[in-house]
Scaffold this active site. Sequence first.
Site, short mmCIF file in Angstrom:
data_model
loop_
_atom_site.label_atom_id
_atom_site.label_comp_id
_atom_site.label_asym_id
_atom_site.label_seq_id
_atom_site.Cartn_x
_atom_site.Cartn_y
_atom_site.Cartn_z
N ASP A 52 0.85 -1.18 0.00
CA ASP A 52 0.00 0.00 0.00
C ASP A 52 0.89 1.24 0.00
OD1 ASP A 52 -2.87 1.05 0.47
OD2 ASP A 52 -1.68 2.13 1.96
N ASP A 82 -4.38 2.24 -4.73
CA ASP A 82 -2.95 2.35 -4.43
C ASP A 82 -2.44 1.06 -3.79
OD1 ASP A 82 -4.46 2.75 -2.11
OD2 ASP A 82 -2.86 3.87 -1.14
#
Length: 599
Positions: free
Chosen positions: A197, A240
Site C-alpha cells: 500500500d 494504491d
Amino acid sequence: MKHVSFVNTPAVPLSPPHGLTSLATTLPFPTEMEGVANAFVQQTADPILLVNAQGGVVWANASALTQFDALLDAESGCRWGQVWATEHRANALAAFDQALAQGRARFTATTIASDQALLEWDVTLTQIRGFTPGSSNIIAMAREAQSPGAGPSHLRRGDLRDALTGLPNRMGLQQELHRRTLRRVADSGQFALAVLDIDRFKLLNSRLGHKACDAMLTEFANCMAQAANDHAFVARVGGDEFALIVDGQVETDKIVTMIERLIQQCADRILNSTDTAGFSVSAGVATFPLDGEADQELLRNARTALEHARRAGPGKTVLFNGSMRQQLQRHLSMMEVAKVTIASDWIKPFYQPKVDLQSGCVVGLEALLRWQKPGAAVELPASILAAFDDPELATCISETMQNKVLTDIAAWRRAGSALPVAINASAADFRDPDFAGKFLKKLYEVDIPTHLLELEVTEGVFLGLGAADVGEALRELHTAGVRISLDDFGTGFASLSHLKVYPVDVLKIDRSFVNNLPDSSEDRAIVSAMIGLGHNLAIEVVAEGIEAMQQATLLRDMGCHTGQGFLFSRAVPSAVVPHLSRQHIMAGSQPQALPRRVS
C-alpha cells in the site's frame, strides 16, 4: 413462512475444514471421480456456494470468490443475505427458506462488483443432506443473466488486467492465488504473498493531482514488474494497493528482506524521477502454507499484517503472526468506539494547570482530551487510541476539541478569568494546507485574542510529506500571536535544527526525564541542558509529569520556568477552571513574565 435468524448465528469463515475436497466428498461421486468433481466445481465459470442451514456461507468456488466481493470483505464470515444487493436480500432469504422446506428454489438478484458494475444473476438453490450429520445444507449455483448481445461479465469488466498499469487486477490475483495454492498443496511447495500500500496516497492525490498520481502508479507498477521479472507475480488490486507473490523454499525472514529490497528499489526510482518527497510503501506478508492453506485465508492474513505495518509507520514491512488477528480486532473495536463517541458528541476537554515554579501561580492550562458516555465514568484517550491512526477520525477529534476549547475560553473571558490554553495539534491537522487560516478564523469569530492560545505539536509533524506546509502554518500562527509549543522534547525524532527552523516559543521536557529526578544524575544533566538551551534561545521551558515537591524544587532551582503534573492538579472539567485560576499552588514571589520568542 418464518425466516431463519441471521442475527445471533455466527457465520463460518471460508477456510478449512470446509475446503475444496470437503465439498466433492459430500456429493454422491464414486471415489475415483472425486478429482474430476473438484476440477469441475472449481473451473466452472458459474459461482457456486455452500450454505449451512443457519445461513452461513461455508464454502465458495473460485468463480464465486472473484465475482462476489462480499465473500472477501466479511472478515469473520459471510451471511447468505450479505452476498446480494440490499434490494434483493428479502427475495434471497425467502428462496433460502423455500429450499430448506421444499428442497429446491430459484430467484434472481444482483450484486455490485468492486468496480461498481451491477451484475444480475439467476440463482438455483438445492438442498443436500449429510454434509454435517443431522443437518441440511444448500448448494447455490448462480448463472449470470445476460441481455441479448452482451458478453460474459469478466470480458465486459476488462478481463483480468488493470486498465491503467497493465498488471493483473484483483480477479487476476484471485485466480493466480487459487492456482498456486492448489499446485503447492500437491507438491508441498511454499510461497509468500505480500500486499503493498502506498503510504499517504490520498495526500499525494490532493497535492499532486490525479494525472500525476496515475503516472506515479504506472511508474511504480512498471518498476515492480521489471524487478520481479520471472521470479514473482505482481498485480494491482486497488487504487494504491498492489500484491506480490514470491516463490521460494527459503526462510521467511529472507523472503521479507527480498520483498523489502524490491519495494525500496522501486520507491527510490519514484523519488529520483519525481519531485515527490517522502514517497514510501508499506507491506504485509503472509507465507503459504504456514499462514494459511487456503487462498482467501492467506490474503486476509497478508492484509492483517499490512494493517500492522501501516500503524508501525510509513515504509514498514511486517510478517504476519497469529496474534495479529486479536490485535487487529482490538484496533477495529477502538475505531468503532471512536466513531460512536464523535457522532454522539461525548468528547470533552479537561484542563491541567501549568504553574509558575517561582510564584506557585497558575499561569496557563493544557487542554486534554477526555470522553464520557452518559452515566459512565470519564475515559482517557487511550481507549480510542486507534482513531489517531486514521487521518479522518483524527481530524474530526481535533476539530471537536478546538471548538469546545474555544467555547470554554470565551466563557471564561466573559467571567473575567481567562488563562492561556495550550491545545494539541496532530499531523492530520496539517494535511489541510489552510489549517492555520481556518484556526485563526475560529479565534476571530468568537473574539478570542491570539495570545490566549498555544498550539502544541510533536516533532513527528515535521517529518515526511508536507513538512514545508507545517512550517508555513506555524509561522502564520506565530506571526498572528499564537504561541507554538514543542511537546515531548528530547524523545522520538528530536532535532535541534527544529528549534532553528521553526518558530518555537515553548519547550516541554518530557515526563520520562522528570520521573527520576532528583536521584538520576543522567536525567539531571539532560534536564539542565534543556533548560539552558531554552534560556539561550529565549524559549520558555515547561516540565511535565511533576509528582513530588522535590522535583518541583529542583526544577525551579535549575531555572525551569513552568511545571505541570499531579503534584499541582490532575486534569479537571471546565467548570473547575475559574477556581484554579485564583489559586497559588506553590508558595513564592510574584509570577514572572513568560518569554515569547522574537522571529
